[in-house]
Scaffold this motif. Structure first.
Motif, PDB file in Angstrom:
ATOM      1  N   GLN A 115      -7.159   7.266  -7.120  1.00 15.75           N
ATOM      2  CA  GLN A 115      -6.218   8.297  -6.682  1.00 15.75           C
ATOM      3  C   GLN A 115      -5.233   8.642  -7.803  1.00 15.75           C
ATOM      4  O   GLN A 115      -4.846   9.814  -7.968  1.00 15.75           O
ATOM      5  N   ALA A 116      -4.819   7.633  -8.559  1.00 11.08           N
ATOM      6  CA  ALA A 116      -3.906   7.896  -9.668  1.00 11.08           C
ATOM      7  C   ALA A 116      -4.538   8.834 -10.682  1.00 11.08           C
ATOM      8  O   ALA A 116      -3.917   9.804 -11.130  1.00 11.08           O
ATOM      9  N   LEU A 117      -5.789   8.579 -11.035  1.00  9.78           N
ATOM     10  CA  LEU A 117      -6.458   9.451 -11.996  1.00  9.78           C
ATOM     11  C   LEU A 117      -6.597  10.872 -11.464  1.00  9.78           C
ATOM     12  O   LEU A 117      -6.441  11.847 -12.208  1.00  9.78           O
ATOM     13  N   ARG A 118      -6.898  11.006 -10.193  1.00  7.92           N
ATOM     14  CA  ARG A 118      -7.017  12.344  -9.628  1.00  7.92           C
ATOM     15  C   ARG A 118      -5.697  13.098  -9.710  1.00  7.92           C
ATOM     16  O   ARG A 118      -5.658  14.289 -10.045  1.00  7.92           O
ATOM     17  N   ASP A 119      -4.593  12.396  -9.405  1.00 11.39           N
ATOM     18  CA  ASP A 119      -3.300  13.077  -9.449  1.00 11.39           C
ATOM     19  C   ASP A 119      -2.878  13.399 -10.870  1.00 11.39           C
ATOM     20  O   ASP A 119      -2.311  14.470 -11.138  1.00 11.39           O
ATOM     21  N   TYR A 120      -3.129  12.485 -11.804  1.00 11.59           N
ATOM     22  CA  TYR A 120      -2.845  12.817 -13.194  1.00 11.59           C
ATOM     23  C   TYR A 120      -3.643  14.052 -13.619  1.00 11.59           C
ATOM     24  O   TYR A 120      -3.134  14.931 -14.310  1.00 11.59           O
ATOM     25  N   GLY A 121      -4.896  14.110 -13.198  1.00 11.87           N
ATOM     26  CA  GLY A 121      -5.717  15.268 -13.528  1.00 11.87           C
ATOM     27  C   GLY A 121      -5.175  16.551 -12.927  1.00 11.87           C
ATOM     28  O   GLY A 121      -5.129  17.587 -13.585  1.00 11.87           O
ATOM     29  N   ALA A 122      -4.753  16.467 -11.661  1.00 13.86           N
ATOM     30  CA  ALA A 122      -4.205  17.659 -11.001  1.00 13.86           C
ATOM     31  C   ALA A 122      -2.942  18.132 -11.698  1.00 13.86           C
ATOM     32  O   ALA A 122      -2.708  19.340 -11.840  1.00 13.86           O
ATOM     33  N   ALA A 123      -2.127  17.190 -12.164  1.00 16.77           N
ATOM     34  CA  ALA A 123      -0.900  17.567 -12.864  1.00 16.77           C
ATOM     35  C   ALA A 123      -1.210  18.300 -14.163  1.00 16.77           C
ATOM     36  O   ALA A 123      -0.613  19.331 -14.475  1.00 16.77           O
ATOM     37  N   ILE A 124      -2.156  17.784 -14.920  1.00  9.68           N
ATOM     38  CA  ILE A 124      -2.485  18.425 -16.193  1.00  9.68           C
ATOM     39  C   ILE A 124      -3.136  19.785 -15.979  1.00  9.68           C
ATOM     40  O   ILE A 124      -2.901  20.721 -16.741  1.00  9.68           O
ATOM     41  N   GLU A 125      -3.943  19.904 -14.949  1.00 10.59           N
ATOM     42  CA  GLU A 125      -4.548  21.204 -14.659  1.00 10.59           C
ATOM     43  C   GLU A 125      -3.470  22.255 -14.415  1.00 10.59           C
ATOM     44  O   GLU A 125      -3.607  23.414 -14.804  1.00 10.59           O
ATOM     45  N   ARG A 126      -2.384  21.837 -13.768  1.00  8.87           N
ATOM     46  CA  ARG A 126      -1.325  22.790 -13.433  1.00  8.87           C
ATOM     47  C   ARG A 126      -0.367  23.041 -14.591  1.00  8.87           C
ATOM     48  O   ARG A 126       0.261  24.089 -14.660  1.00  8.87           O
ATOM     49  N   ASP A 127      -0.263  22.076 -15.490  1.00 10.27           N
ATOM     50  CA  ASP A 127       0.603  22.251 -16.660  1.00 10.27           C
ATOM     51  C   ASP A 127      -0.030  21.534 -17.852  1.00 10.27           C
ATOM     52  O   ASP A 127       0.311  20.388 -18.152  1.00 10.27           O
ATOM     53  N   PRO A 128      -0.939  22.188 -18.544  1.00  6.41           N
ATOM     54  CA  PRO A 128      -1.637  21.543 -19.663  1.00  6.41           C
ATOM     55  C   PRO A 128      -0.722  21.167 -20.826  1.00  6.41           C
ATOM     56  O   PRO A 128      -1.145  20.440 -21.719  1.00  6.41           O
ATOM     57  N   ALA A 129       0.525  21.643 -20.825  1.00  8.71           N
ATOM     58  CA  ALA A 129       1.458  21.308 -21.900  1.00  8.71           C
ATOM     59  C   ALA A 129       2.395  20.170 -21.514  1.00  8.71           C
ATOM     60  O   ALA A 129       3.367  19.904 -22.215  1.00  8.71           O
ATOM     61  N   TYR A 130       2.089  19.467 -20.435  1.00  7.80           N
ATOM     62  CA  TYR A 130       2.957  18.404 -19.925  1.00  7.80           C
ATOM     63  C   TYR A 130       2.605  17.092 -20.624  1.00  7.80           C
ATOM     64  O   TYR A 130       1.809  16.292 -20.147  1.00  7.80           O
ATOM     65  N   ALA A 131       3.229  16.856 -21.784  1.00 12.14           N
ATOM     66  CA  ALA A 131       2.843  15.754 -22.659  1.00 12.14           C
ATOM     67  C   ALA A 131       2.903  14.373 -22.015  1.00 12.14           C
ATOM     68  O   ALA A 131       1.979  13.562 -22.203  1.00 12.14           O
ATOM     69  N   PRO A 132       3.967  14.019 -21.270  1.00 17.18           N
ATOM     70  CA  PRO A 132       4.016  12.654 -20.727  1.00 17.18           C
ATOM     71  C   PRO A 132       2.845  12.317 -19.819  1.00 17.18           C
ATOM     72  O   PRO A 132       2.448  11.148 -19.726  1.00 17.18           O
ATOM     73  N   ALA A 133       2.261  13.315 -19.164  1.00 16.21           N
ATOM     74  CA  ALA A 133       1.146  13.039 -18.282  1.00 16.21           C
ATOM     75  C   ALA A 133      -0.069  12.539 -19.042  1.00 16.21           C
ATOM     76  O   ALA A 133      -0.751  11.622 -18.610  1.00 16.21           O
ATOM     77  N   TYR A 134      -0.349  13.164 -20.176  1.00 17.07           N
ATOM     78  CA  TYR A 134      -1.459  12.681 -20.995  1.00 17.07           C
ATOM     79  C   TYR A 134      -1.205  11.240 -21.454  1.00 17.07           C
ATOM     80  O   TYR A 134      -2.126  10.414 -21.476  1.00 17.07           O
ATOM     81  N   ALA A 135       0.036  10.955 -21.835  1.00 17.42           N
ATOM     82  CA  ALA A 135       0.363   9.606 -22.296  1.00 17.42           C
ATOM     83  C   ALA A 135       0.205   8.598 -21.169  1.00 17.42           C
ATOM     84  O   ALA A 135      -0.261   7.472 -21.386  1.00 17.42           O
ATOM     85  N   ASP A 136       0.582   8.977 -19.954  1.00 16.33           N
ATOM     86  CA  ASP A 136       0.419   8.088 -18.803  1.00 16.33           C
ATOM     87  C   ASP A 136      -1.059   7.797 -18.555  1.00 16.33           C
ATOM     88  O   ASP A 136      -1.451   6.659 -18.323  1.00 16.33           O
ATOM     89  N   ARG A 137      -1.857   8.840 -18.561  1.00 16.77           N
ATOM     90  CA  ARG A 137      -3.279   8.619 -18.305  1.00 16.77           C
ATOM     91  C   ARG A 137      -3.930   7.845 -19.451  1.00 16.77           C
ATOM     92  O   ARG A 137      -4.846   7.045 -19.242  1.00 16.77           O
ATOM     93  N   CYS A 138      -3.431   8.056 -20.656  1.00 13.59           N
ATOM     94  CA  CYS A 138      -3.887   7.254 -21.789  1.00 13.59           C
ATOM     95  C   CYS A 138      -3.683   5.774 -21.500  1.00 13.59           C
ATOM     96  O   CYS A 138      -4.581   4.952 -21.683  1.00 13.59           O
ATOM     97  N   TRP A 139      -2.497   5.437 -21.050  1.00 15.27           N
ATOM     98  CA  TRP A 139      -2.190   4.028 -20.744  1.00 15.27           C
ATOM     99  C   TRP A 139      -3.140   3.491 -19.680  1.00 15.27           C
ATOM    100  O   TRP A 139      -3.685   2.399 -19.804  1.00 15.27           O
ATOM    101  N   LEU A 140      -3.348   4.292 -18.614  1.00  9.57           N
ATOM    102  CA  LEU A 140      -4.206   3.829 -17.525  1.00  9.57           C
ATOM    103  C   LEU A 140      -5.650   3.666 -18.002  1.00  9.57           C
ATOM    104  O   LEU A 140      -6.306   2.665 -17.691  1.00  9.57           O
ATOM    105  N   PHE A 141      -6.157   4.634 -18.759  1.00  4.57           N
ATOM    106  CA  PHE A 141      -7.518   4.506 -19.273  1.00  4.57           C
ATOM    107  C   PHE A 141      -7.648   3.254 -20.154  1.00  4.57           C
ATOM    108  O   PHE A 141      -8.647   2.525 -20.080  1.00  4.57           O
ATOM    109  N   ALA A 142      -6.646   3.001 -20.993  1.00  4.23           N
ATOM    110  CA  ALA A 142      -6.702   1.800 -21.829  1.00  4.23           C
ATOM    111  C   ALA A 142      -6.694   0.550 -20.959  1.00  4.23           C
ATOM    112  O   ALA A 142      -7.456  -0.393 -21.210  1.00  4.23           O
TER     113      ALA A 142
END
Length: 249
Positions: A115-142
């Motif tokens: 569910q976390a990954l889905r929500d991170y994805g939904a956030a980026i889809e709505r604002d592709p310039a939202y830098a902290p979201a990519y960093a958050d998902r980076c942490w989770l993927f790692a």
């Protein structure tokens, strides 16, 4: 961990410019912001609850109030209460990227990684310039052991926000997962130059070892189980990242 609140102070305080009559209905919201600045989450939740019930914010302001109360609830260890607030915020504003990212972190706190990954994805889809979201998902993927995906997300975050020490730390963890110790060390040292309060490379190395040896196998198994449960009960598309969000420190 980032729990981004949106520009709530500006949103609520903007009404002050049109006169006292406009400001009075938002009194509890403004007091809640003062409680946030003071680090008093209990009072902040109480005041946002009053704001929502008594002050009559609507539209984007009401969505912000629920988002911000959710952030306070998550900070106090109540991910279910936070998710309820983020759900309401998103029902009011379905394109509210910050609320999606915050709800992703609440799901992460519950161990609900799919569910976390889905929500991170939904956030980026709505604002592709939202830098902290990519960093958050980076942490989770790692943390899940997906080093290549993690590095790609952190690279995207750092292109948008080059001086973010949290993104550098997340990418360091991703490089560590990929057994590229030299790049991991460089990112940790750069993060520390940007923020001297951050751990040294030696401290990070111990932390990374602990995350991998204790946390990673359990996390990976939980994610695989969560993905199976989700696909069995929900015909939604699989959790393949496209251009999406994330960051838990």
């Amino acid at each position: 961990m980032f729990a981004l609140r949106a520009l709530a102070i500006l949103a609520f305080a903007a009404s002050l410019t049109v006169g006292r009559a406009e400001a009075e209905p938002l009194e509890n919201c403004l007091k809640a912001e003062a409680a946030y600045q003071a680090g008093n989450q209990d009072l902040e939740i109480e005041l946002y609850t009053r704001c929502i019930a008594e002050d009559g914010p609507s539209g984007a302001r009401l969505a912000i109030a629920h988002n911000n109360r959710g952030v306070a609830r998550l900070a106090l260890g109540d991910p279910d209460g936070a998710i309820a607030d983020y759900d309401t915020a998103l029902s009011l504003d379905p394109d509210y990227a910050v609320a999606y990212a915050n709800r992703g972190m609440a799901y992460l706190a519950k161990g609900a990684f799919a569910q976390a990954l889905r929500d991170y994805g939904a956030a980026i889809e709505r604002d592709p310039a939202y830098a902290p979201a990519y960093a958050d998902r980076c942490w989770l993927f790692a943390y899940m052991g997906y080093g290549d995906r993690a590095v790609a997300d952190c690279d995207a975050s750092l292109r948008l926000s080059p001086d973010d020490p949290a993104a550098l730390d997340s990418r360091a963890f991703a490089y560590w997962i990929l057994e590229d110790r030299e790049r991991a060390r460089r990112d940790v040292e750069l993060a520390r130059r940007l923020d001297p309060a951050r751990p040294t490379w030696q401290e990070r190395f111990v932390e990374f070892e602990k995350r991998f040896s204790v946390g990673y196998p359990t996390v990976a198994a939980s994610v695989q189980s969560a993905e199976r449960r989700q696909t069995e009960s929900d015909p939604a598309p699989p959790l393949e990242p496209t251009a999406r969000l994330a960051n838990p420190h």
